[in-house]
Scaffold this motif. Structure first.
Motif, PDB file in Angstrom:
ATOM      1  N   SER A  17     -42.113  12.224  -8.725  1.00 51.09           N
ATOM      2  CA  SER A  17     -42.326  10.806  -8.432  1.00 51.09           C
ATOM      3  C   SER A  17     -43.809  10.445  -8.546  1.00 51.09           C
ATOM      4  O   SER A  17     -44.162   9.416  -9.132  1.00 51.09           O
ATOM      5  CB  SER A  17     -41.806  10.490  -7.023  1.00 51.09           C
ATOM      6  OG  SER A  17     -42.118   9.181  -6.662  1.00 51.09           O
ATOM      7  N   ALA A  18     -44.678  11.286  -8.004  1.00 57.41           N
ATOM      8  CA  ALA A  18     -46.121  11.032  -8.075  1.00 57.41           C
ATOM      9  C   ALA A  18     -46.604  11.058  -9.521  1.00 57.41           C
ATOM     10  O   ALA A  18     -47.430  10.238  -9.925  1.00 57.41           O
ATOM     11  CB  ALA A  18     -46.877  12.060  -7.239  1.00 57.41           C
ATOM     12  N   PHE A  19     -46.059  11.981 -10.329  1.00 56.88           N
ATOM     13  CA  PHE A  19     -46.434  12.071 -11.742  1.00 56.88           C
ATOM     14  C   PHE A  19     -46.054  10.792 -12.474  1.00 56.88           C
ATOM     15  O   PHE A  19     -46.824  10.284 -13.293  1.00 56.88           O
ATOM     16  CB  PHE A  19     -45.765  13.285 -12.392  1.00 56.88           C
ATOM     17  CG  PHE A  19     -46.054  13.422 -13.865  1.00 56.88           C
ATOM     18  CD1 PHE A  19     -47.316  13.766 -14.306  1.00 56.88           C
ATOM     19  CD2 PHE A  19     -45.066  13.198 -14.802  1.00 56.88           C
ATOM     20  CE1 PHE A  19     -47.596  13.892 -15.663  1.00 56.88           C
ATOM     21  CE2 PHE A  19     -45.327  13.326 -16.160  1.00 56.88           C
ATOM     22  CZ  PHE A  19     -46.599  13.671 -16.585  1.00 56.88           C
ATOM     23  N   GLU A  20     -44.895  10.260 -12.169  1.00 58.74           N
ATOM     24  CA  GLU A  20     -44.435   9.025 -12.821  1.00 58.74           C
ATOM     25  C   GLU A  20     -45.343   7.843 -12.490  1.00 58.74           C
ATOM     26  O   GLU A  20     -45.504   6.946 -13.309  1.00 58.74           O
ATOM     27  CB  GLU A  20     -42.986   8.709 -12.425  1.00 58.74           C
ATOM     28  CG  GLU A  20     -41.976   9.692 -12.975  1.00 58.74           C
ATOM     29  CD  GLU A  20     -42.027   9.836 -14.490  1.00 58.74           C
ATOM     30  OE1 GLU A  20     -42.143   8.802 -15.196  1.00 58.74           O
ATOM     31  OE2 GLU A  20     -41.976  10.981 -14.979  1.00 58.74           O
ATOM     32  N   LYS A  21     -45.946   7.844 -11.316  1.00 58.61           N
ATOM     33  CA  LYS A  21     -46.807   6.737 -10.882  1.00 58.61           C
ATOM     34  C   LYS A  21     -48.220   6.838 -11.446  1.00 58.61           C
ATOM     35  O   LYS A  21     -48.960   5.858 -11.432  1.00 58.61           O
ATOM     36  CB  LYS A  21     -46.909   6.712  -9.352  1.00 58.61           C
ATOM     37  CG  LYS A  21     -45.620   6.362  -8.655  1.00 58.61           C
ATOM     38  CD  LYS A  21     -45.823   6.437  -7.149  1.00 58.61           C
ATOM     39  CE  LYS A  21     -44.512   6.377  -6.413  1.00 58.61           C
ATOM     40  NZ  LYS A  21     -44.697   6.617  -4.964  1.00 58.61           N
ATOM     41  N   MET A  22     -48.601   8.030 -11.894  1.00 57.97           N
ATOM     42  CA  MET A  22     -49.977   8.249 -12.344  1.00 57.97           C
ATOM     43  C   MET A  22     -50.219   7.614 -13.713  1.00 57.97           C
ATOM     44  O   MET A  22     -49.339   7.614 -14.568  1.00 57.97           O
ATOM     45  CB  MET A  22     -50.275   9.751 -12.457  1.00 57.97           C
ATOM     46  CG  MET A  22     -50.276  10.490 -11.137  1.00 57.97           C
ATOM     47  SD  MET A  22     -51.576   9.970 -10.031  1.00 57.97           S
ATOM     48  CE  MET A  22     -53.011  10.528 -10.900  1.00 57.97           C
ATOM     49  N   GLU A  23     -51.443   7.118 -13.877  1.00 57.71           N
ATOM     50  CA  GLU A  23     -51.863   6.656 -15.187  1.00 57.71           C
ATOM     51  C   GLU A  23     -51.999   7.895 -16.069  1.00 57.71           C
ATOM     52  O   GLU A  23     -52.604   8.886 -15.666  1.00 57.71           O
ATOM     53  CB  GLU A  23     -53.201   5.937 -15.073  1.00 57.71           C
ATOM     54  CG  GLU A  23     -53.655   5.304 -16.362  1.00 57.71           C
ATOM     55  CD  GLU A  23     -54.926   4.489 -16.169  1.00 57.71           C
ATOM     56  OE1 GLU A  23     -55.749   4.518 -17.092  1.00 57.71           O
ATOM     57  OE2 GLU A  23     -55.082   3.853 -15.115  1.00 57.71           O
ATOM     58  N   LYS A  24     -51.422   7.864 -17.242  1.00 59.03           N
ATOM     59  CA  LYS A  24     -51.395   9.045 -18.108  1.00 59.03           C
ATOM     60  C   LYS A  24     -52.577   9.059 -19.075  1.00 59.03           C
ATOM     61  O   LYS A  24     -53.046   8.025 -19.528  1.00 59.03           O
ATOM     62  CB  LYS A  24     -50.093   9.093 -18.924  1.00 59.03           C
ATOM     63  CG  LYS A  24     -48.808   8.971 -18.119  1.00 59.03           C
ATOM     64  CD  LYS A  24     -48.596  10.130 -17.202  1.00 59.03           C
ATOM     65  CE  LYS A  24     -47.263  10.099 -16.512  1.00 59.03           C
ATOM     66  NZ  LYS A  24     -47.055   9.122 -15.484  1.00 59.03           N
ATOM     67  N   VAL A  25     -53.021  10.258 -19.348  1.00 60.97           N
ATOM     68  CA  VAL A  25     -54.044  10.505 -20.360  1.00 60.97           C
ATOM     69  C   VAL A  25     -53.404  11.429 -21.385  1.00 60.97           C
ATOM     70  O   VAL A  25     -52.719  12.391 -21.020  1.00 60.97           O
ATOM     71  CB  VAL A  25     -55.294  11.181 -19.747  1.00 60.97           C
ATOM     72  CG1 VAL A  25     -56.292  11.559 -20.816  1.00 60.97           C
ATOM     73  CG2 VAL A  25     -55.934  10.287 -18.710  1.00 60.97           C
ATOM     74  N   ASN A  26     -53.619  11.163 -22.644  1.00 62.08           N
ATOM     75  CA  ASN A  26     -53.068  11.995 -23.704  1.00 62.08           C
ATOM     76  C   ASN A  26     -53.559  13.435 -23.523  1.00 62.08           C
ATOM     77  O   ASN A  26     -54.764  13.682 -23.417  1.00 62.08           O
ATOM     78  CB  ASN A  26     -53.518  11.419 -25.053  1.00 62.08           C
ATOM     79  CG  ASN A  26     -52.963  12.171 -26.224  1.00 62.08           C
ATOM     80  OD1 ASN A  26     -53.206  13.367 -26.362  1.00 62.08           O
ATOM     81  ND2 ASN A  26     -52.229  11.468 -27.059  1.00 62.08           N
ATOM     82  N   SER A  27     -52.614  14.382 -23.470  1.00 57.40           N
ATOM     83  CA  SER A  27     -52.990  15.781 -23.224  1.00 57.40           C
ATOM     84  C   SER A  27     -53.860  16.344 -24.348  1.00 57.40           C
ATOM     85  O   SER A  27     -54.719  17.182 -24.100  1.00 57.40           O
ATOM     86  CB  SER A  27     -51.747  16.647 -23.020  1.00 57.40           C
ATOM     87  OG  SER A  27     -50.984  16.727 -24.193  1.00 57.40           O
ATOM     88  N   GLU A  28     -53.645  15.871 -25.573  1.00 55.30           N
ATOM     89  CA  GLU A  28     -54.487  16.335 -26.679  1.00 55.30           C
ATOM     90  C   GLU A  28     -55.926  15.858 -26.497  1.00 55.30           C
ATOM     91  O   GLU A  28     -56.868  16.617 -26.733  1.00 55.30           O
ATOM     92  CB  GLU A  28     -53.924  15.851 -28.008  1.00 55.30           C
ATOM     93  CG  GLU A  28     -52.593  16.481 -28.350  1.00 55.30           C
ATOM     94  CD  GLU A  28     -51.955  15.901 -29.602  1.00 55.30           C
ATOM     95  OE1 GLU A  28     -52.547  14.992 -30.235  1.00 55.30           O
ATOM     96  OE2 GLU A  28     -50.857  16.359 -29.945  1.00 55.30           O
ATOM     97  N   LEU A  29     -56.084  14.623 -26.051  1.00 57.58           N
ATOM     98  CA  LEU A  29     -57.427  14.089 -25.793  1.00 57.58           C
ATOM     99  C   LEU A  29     -58.094  14.874 -24.672  1.00 57.58           C
ATOM    100  O   LEU A  29     -59.271  15.244 -24.770  1.00 57.58           O
ATOM    101  CB  LEU A  29     -57.351  12.601 -25.436  1.00 57.58           C
ATOM    102  CG  LEU A  29     -58.673  11.935 -25.062  1.00 57.58           C
ATOM    103  CD1 LEU A  29     -59.646  11.967 -26.233  1.00 57.58           C
ATOM    104  CD2 LEU A  29     -58.430  10.501 -24.601  1.00 57.58           C
ATOM    105  N   LEU A  30     -57.346  15.154 -23.615  1.00 52.95           N
ATOM    106  CA  LEU A  30     -57.877  15.952 -22.504  1.00 52.95           C
ATOM    107  C   LEU A  30     -58.314  17.325 -22.994  1.00 52.95           C
ATOM    108  O   LEU A  30     -59.431  17.775 -22.705  1.00 52.95           O
ATOM    109  CB  LEU A  30     -56.818  16.094 -21.406  1.00 52.95           C
ATOM    110  CG  LEU A  30     -57.182  17.034 -20.251  1.00 52.95           C
ATOM    111  CD1 LEU A  30     -58.348  16.485 -19.445  1.00 52.95           C
ATOM    112  CD2 LEU A  30     -55.971  17.273 -19.361  1.00 52.95           C
ATOM    113  N   ALA A  31     -57.462  17.988 -23.749  1.00 59.56           N
ATOM    114  CA  ALA A  31     -57.767  19.336 -24.235  1.00 59.56           C
ATOM    115  C   ALA A  31     -59.002  19.336 -25.141  1.00 59.56           C
ATOM    116  O   ALA A  31     -59.866  20.210 -25.024  1.00 59.56           O
ATOM    117  CB  ALA A  31     -56.562  19.915 -24.979  1.00 59.56           C
TER     118      ALA A  31
END
Length: 190
Positions: A17-31
């Motif tokens: 539930s907390a993950f669904e509420k979080m603003e997402k960042v592209n994992s490729e950009l993060l990596a």
């Protein structure tokens, strides 16, 4: 036993539930961004041991700040004990901020546990050359845990024990509780 298992299932649902509420960042950009940071640190310091230490310090500073967001967005108000704390980190924190599932394993020492996980988004697209075999590439996560736990009065040591990046089947961070710092309440006389 049934109540304990049910509460860990609730923790998993809370993490989802907390993950669904979080603003997402592209994992490729993060990596890629994290990879560029680590590469720059290697060039600047030219010593893997120093890079490991600096990544941990950087993570500590992030963890000190990240705990507020974790508590606010997860709805967790208090953990009863170290066991609860460990499971909230694994089931809620790792899911919430990294989008991955993690498990807790305990050593024979009741003050020591490990967070085990697969699919670390920081290591996507990364291959470590032989000359960097001592680089703890994800050491920033150790610092995040240490900083977040310090902010809730738990002094811990953390260590990256295993890493998928180094050929291990899973990644593992060992956490050892050193002390619980008593909160000081100021009186009106102070």
């Amino acid at each position: 036993l049934g109540l304990v298992a049910m509460s860990y299932g609730r923790m998993t649902r809370l993490g989802d539930s907390a993950f669904e509420k979080m603003e997402k960042v592209n994992s490729e950009l993060l990596a890629m961004t994290y990879g560029a940071l680590v590469t720059a640190m290697i060039k600047d310091f030219q010593d893997v041991k120093i890079v490991n230490e600096e990544l941990e310090k950087m993570g500590y500073n992030i963890g000190v700040r990240l705990i507020d967001e974790f508590l606010a967005k997860s709805g967790i108000t208090q953990c009863r004990n170290l066991k609860d704390t460990a499971h909230y980190i694994a089931k809620v924190g790792f899911k919430m901020f990294l989008g991955i599932n993690a498990e807790v394993s305990w050593s024979s020492n009741p003050r020591q546990f490990s967070i085990e996980f697969k699919g670390n988004p920081l290591i996507e697209f990364v291959e470590l050359p032989e000359q960097f075999k001592d680089l703890d590439y994800s050491n920033i996560l150790c610092g995040v845990l240490r900083g977040a736990l310090y902010s809730v009065q738990m002094v811990v040591t953390t260590k990256l024990c295993r890493s998928e990046l180094k050929g291990d089947p899973i990644s593992e961070i060992e956490v050892m509780l050193k002390e619980v710092v008593a909160e000081k309440v100021k009186s009106d006389d102070d």
